[in-house]
Design a protein around this motif. Structure first.
Motif, PDB file in Angstrom:
ATOM      1  N   ASP A  33       0.802  -1.229   0.000  1.00  0.00           N
ATOM      2  CA  ASP A  33       0.000   0.000   0.000  1.00  0.00           C
ATOM      3  C   ASP A  33       0.832   1.276   0.000  1.00  0.00           C
ATOM      4  OD1 ASP A  33      -2.459  -1.335  -0.008  1.00  0.00           O
ATOM      5  OD2 ASP A  33      -2.359  -1.650   2.163  1.00  0.00           O
ATOM      6  N   THR A  34       2.139   1.154  -0.156  1.00  0.00           N
ATOM      7  CA  THR A  34       3.020   2.319  -0.163  1.00  0.00           C
ATOM      8  C   THR A  34       3.004   2.969  -1.550  1.00  0.00           C
ATOM      9  OG1 THR A  34       4.441   1.252   1.459  1.00  0.00           O
ATOM     10  CG2 THR A  34       5.372   3.131   0.260  1.00  0.00           C
ATOM     11  N   PRO A  35       2.619   4.238  -1.642  1.00  0.00           N
ATOM     12  CA  PRO A  35       2.609   4.906  -2.950  1.00  0.00           C
ATOM     13  C   PRO A  35       4.013   4.970  -3.567  1.00  0.00           C
ATOM     14  CG  PRO A  35       1.410   6.201  -1.328  1.00  0.00           C
ATOM     15  CD  PRO A  35       2.112   5.100  -0.583  1.00  0.00           C
ATOM     16  N   HIS A  36       4.080   4.741  -4.854  1.00  0.00           N
ATOM     17  CA  HIS A  36       5.295   4.827  -5.667  1.00  0.00           C
ATOM     18  C   HIS A  36       6.348   3.774  -5.314  1.00  0.00           C
ATOM     19  CE1 HIS A  36       3.665   8.443  -7.378  1.00  0.00           C
ATOM     20  NE2 HIS A  36       3.526   8.962  -6.164  1.00  0.00           N
ATOM     21  N   TYR A  37       5.999   2.772  -4.509  1.00  0.00           N
ATOM     22  CA  TYR A  37       6.946   1.684  -4.220  1.00  0.00           C
ATOM     23  C   TYR A  37       6.987   0.752  -5.428  1.00  0.00           C
ATOM     24  CZ  TYR A  37       9.121  -2.420  -2.162  1.00  0.00           C
ATOM     25  OH  TYR A  37       9.956  -3.470  -1.915  1.00  0.00           O
ATOM     26  N   LYS A  38       8.176   0.394  -5.845  1.00  0.00           N
ATOM     27  CA  LYS A  38       8.364  -0.521  -6.968  1.00  0.00           C
ATOM     28  C   LYS A  38       8.800  -1.877  -6.446  1.00  0.00           C
ATOM     29  CE  LYS A  38       7.445   2.811  -9.709  1.00  0.00           C
ATOM     30  NZ  LYS A  38       6.071   3.004 -10.021  1.00  0.00           N
ATOM     31  N   LEU A  83       7.259  -0.362 -13.551  1.00  0.00           N
ATOM     32  CA  LEU A  83       6.069  -1.178 -13.343  1.00  0.00           C
ATOM     33  C   LEU A  83       5.076  -0.458 -12.439  1.00  0.00           C
ATOM     34  CD1 LEU A  83       4.927  -4.007 -13.948  1.00  0.00           C
ATOM     35  CD2 LEU A  83       5.984  -4.760 -11.833  1.00  0.00           C
ATOM     36  N   ARG A  84       3.800  -0.404 -12.888  1.00  0.00           N
ATOM     37  CA  ARG A  84       2.732   0.211 -12.083  1.00  0.00           C
ATOM     38  C   ARG A  84       1.508  -0.662 -12.142  1.00  0.00           C
ATOM     39  NH1 ARG A  84       1.504   6.412 -13.158  1.00  0.00           N
ATOM     40  NH2 ARG A  84      -0.495   5.587 -12.528  1.00  0.00           N
ATOM     41  N   TYR A  85       0.974  -1.014 -10.978  1.00  0.00           N
ATOM     42  CA  TYR A  85      -0.264  -1.771 -10.914  1.00  0.00           C
ATOM     43  C   TYR A  85      -1.424  -0.913 -10.427  1.00  0.00           C
ATOM     44  CZ  TYR A  85       1.929  -6.236 -11.833  1.00  0.00           C
ATOM     45  OH  TYR A  85       2.598  -7.267 -12.431  1.00  0.00           O
ATOM     46  N   GLY A  89       0.931   4.485  -8.194  1.00  0.00           N
ATOM     47  CA  GLY A  89       2.283   4.227  -8.674  1.00  0.00           C
ATOM     48  C   GLY A  89       2.920   2.999  -8.051  1.00  0.00           C
ATOM     49  N   ASN A  90       2.187   2.293  -7.223  1.00  0.00           N
ATOM     50  CA  ASN A  90       2.703   1.094  -6.574  1.00  0.00           C
ATOM     51  C   ASN A  90       2.828  -0.031  -7.592  1.00  0.00           C
ATOM     52  OD1 ASN A  90       2.485  -1.550  -5.069  1.00  0.00           O
ATOM     53  ND2 ASN A  90       2.667  -0.135  -3.358  1.00  0.00           N
ATOM     54  N   GLY A  91       3.944  -0.753  -7.522  1.00  0.00           N
ATOM     55  CA  GLY A  91       4.214  -1.814  -8.489  1.00  0.00           C
ATOM     56  C   GLY A  91       4.188  -3.212  -7.901  1.00  0.00           C
TER      57      GLY A  91
END
Length: 130
Positions: A33-38, A83-85, A89-91
């Motif tokens: 659930d961390t934004p922009h974490y890849k 990668l973005r799901y 922006g979390n991947g």
């Protein structure tokens, strides 16, 4: 004297790989659930390449000589930068991570069983086959 011809060492390296992979998967799941974490993954091939190239050390004969610093990141771990799901922006794909975790647990258990078998054989030899 090498009792098993390097088998124990190979199994140990496999367990090291499995441990790094498990930590990486756990980190991905923890950051779902961390934004922009890849998401990150572990490649055995990259881990092996980095271990063989990372073993080279330079002999410094003077304090002004450059030290060949080895990269301090965990060997074999790489990130999926594009990668973005999710919209945030979390991947991290939770289903894929759970499947990787199940596969890694099976791999780890197989290695542990094999090591137990080797130690059981050694124990049997020590006891004289009794």
């Amino acid at each position: 004297m090498n009792l098993f011809g390097g088998t124990i060492r190979s199994l140990e390296n496999g367990l090291n790989y499995s441990t790094v992979k498990q930590k990486t998967i756990a980190q991905n799941i923890a950051n779902v659930d961390t934004p922009h974490y890849k998401a990150k993954d572990v490649s055995f091939k990259k881990m092996l390449e980095e271990q063989t190239t990372g073993s080279l050390h330079a002999n410094r004969t003077h304090t002004k000589h450059y030290d060949f610093a080895i990269n301090q990141k965990t060997p074999g771990v790489f990130g999926y930068n594009n990668l973005r799901y999710r919209v945030s922006g979390n991947g991290v794909d939770m289903d894929a991570e759970q499947a990787k975790m199940a596969e890694n647990i099976i791999y780890n258990n197989a290695l542990v069983e094999r090591i137990n078998g080797k130690f059981s054989s050694l124990n049997n030899v020590i006891k004289g086959g009794k």
